[in-house]
Design a protein around this motif. Structure first.
Motif, mmCIF file in Angstrom:
data_model
loop_
_atom_site.group_PDB
_atom_site.id
_atom_site.type_symbol
_atom_site.label_atom_id
_atom_site.label_comp_id
_atom_site.label_asym_id
_atom_site.label_seq_id
_atom_site.Cartn_x
_atom_site.Cartn_y
_atom_site.Cartn_z
ATOM 1 N N LEU A 12 -3.809 -1.770 4.838
ATOM 2 C CA LEU A 12 -3.718 -1.158 3.343
ATOM 3 C C LEU A 12 -2.344 -0.251 3.654
ATOM 4 N N THR A 13 -2.119 0.591 4.762
ATOM 5 C CA THR A 13 -1.296 1.498 4.714
ATOM 6 C C THR A 13 0.481 0.842 4.864
ATOM 7 N N SER A 16 0.906 -4.308 0.509
ATOM 8 C CA SER A 16 0.278 -5.502 -0.225
ATOM 9 C C SER A 16 0.884 -6.399 -0.994
ATOM 10 N N LYS A 167 -6.138 0.811 -5.016
ATOM 11 C CA LYS A 167 -4.962 0.570 -5.452
ATOM 12 C C LYS A 167 -4.706 1.195 -6.718
ATOM 13 N N VAL A 190 -3.551 3.336 -2.100
ATOM 14 C CA VAL A 190 -2.148 2.530 -2.016
ATOM 15 C C VAL A 190 -1.710 2.714 -3.369
ATOM 16 N N GLY A 208 0.316 3.216 1.350
ATOM 17 C CA GLY A 208 0.869 1.944 1.464
ATOM 18 C C GLY A 208 1.211 1.626 -0.093
ATOM 19 N N THR A 210 2.089 -1.771 -3.204
ATOM 20 C CA THR A 210 1.812 -2.946 -3.553
ATOM 21 C C THR A 210 3.219 -3.625 -3.981
ATOM 22 N N ARG A 225 9.366 0.364 3.036
ATOM 23 C CA ARG A 225 8.010 0.745 3.617
ATOM 24 C C ARG A 225 8.449 1.560 5.031
#
Length: 303
Positions: A12-13, A16, A167, A190, A208, A210, A225
């Motif tokens: 999750l870091t 997604s 999220k 996230v 993280g 999405t 990222r």
């Protein structure tokens, strides 16, 4: 902490990636069309793939289609990255979907925040508990689109056993900071508003983000990222500026072109995933389509 819960929190870091729901020419779900999209995303370094997310037209799919989407995503990913199964709607359907996700081999659940107009924070807490229980050990990411339930309620939700992360899909970084401070440090937060909002949300503690862009240009998502992980906000900002037009098109018409932009871009790459079901917009307007074509051409993304 279980080994699987730790693995999911680590994933999750990263990114997604929310998969589109592909349809055939008759408008039926055709998940095999995802194969090249999944292979490209994993090859680029995307950390997680999500079936039945909002970019996957979750609310336009019936229960049987959602199950098929999960099953085929698990098969096509074949263990290369974790697969999250989107779970939502009524409590009975949600608990059935969570149990099915476990049987289908999904690695975790993504629990949509219910759009029911009469949601009590303590009622939603019970909803999440029952869904996680039905998942029989699958870790869960909460999908929070409305932070009006308050910091205390959010902290209680994150304390539910099996909740791996949240999220955060509201443009309220200060509320995110308060929620992070009130919750266990083990929870992974996230950024749920894609690449454009990743820097401000990361700046207050999200780790993280999405992405729907991963369907079309996963290399750019991965570069963003990596820049954020290196705390190189200038580089991240430059990379985001270079893909902002894509997100601007997706945000038009009250967000109703979100999936439309992704599917149109995929068709321009020779990866036809069909139309968008109502109430999403289809097709793009002439001006939107021209702007998207120019974006794809300028970035070398055409077929």
């Amino acid at each position: 902490m279980s080994t699987n819960l730790h693995r999911i929190r680590m994933a999750l870091t990263g990114i997604s990636g929310i998969l589109v729901a592909p349809y055939d020419d008759a408008g039926e779900l055709a998940p095999d069309r995802l194969a090249p999209i999944i292979d490209r995303a994993i090859g680029a370094g995307v950390d997680i793939l999500v079936a039945n997310g909002n970019t996957g037209e979750f609310y336009a799919l019936d229960e049987a289609e959602s199950r098929l989407f999960t099953e085929k995503s698990v098969q096509l990913v074949d263990g290369r990255v974790p697969v999250f199964a989107g779970i939502g709607r009524g409590i009975r359907e949600a608990t059935r979907a969570a149990a099915h996700a476990k049987t289908a081999g999904a690695d975790a659940l993504m629990i949509h925040q219910t759009p029911d107009p009469f949601v009590a924070p303590r009622g939603y807490e019970d909803y999440v508990k029952r869904v996680v229980e039905a998942g029989d050990g699958l870790p869960a990411m909460l999908y929070l689109r409305n932070d009006a339930i308050g910091t205390e309620a959010i902290a209680r939700l994150t304390a539910i056993e099996g909740v791996a992360g949240v999220k955060w899909a509201t443009p309220n970084p200060m509320n995110l900071a308060r929620a992070i401070a009130a919750s266990s440090p083990d929870v992974i937060w996230v950024g749920g508003l894609a690449e454009v909002w990743a820097p401000p949300l990361c700046a207050v503690g999200a780790r993280g983000f999405t992405s729907g862009l991963i369907n079309v240009w996963p290399q750019r998502s991965v570069a963003i990222r990596d820049a954020l992980n290196a705390m190189d906000y200038q580089q991240a900002g430059a990379l985001i500026e270079g893909m902002r037009l894509f997100e601007d098109i997706r945000a038009e018409e009250m967000g109703g072109t979100n999936v439309t932009g992704v599917k149109t871009a995929l068709a321009l790459q020779g990866l036809d995933c069909g139309a968008v079901r109502p109430p999403g917009a289809w097709p793009l307007t002439g001006a939107q389509a021209a702007a998207l074509y120019a974006f794809m051409q300028d970035n070398g993304l055409l077929a």
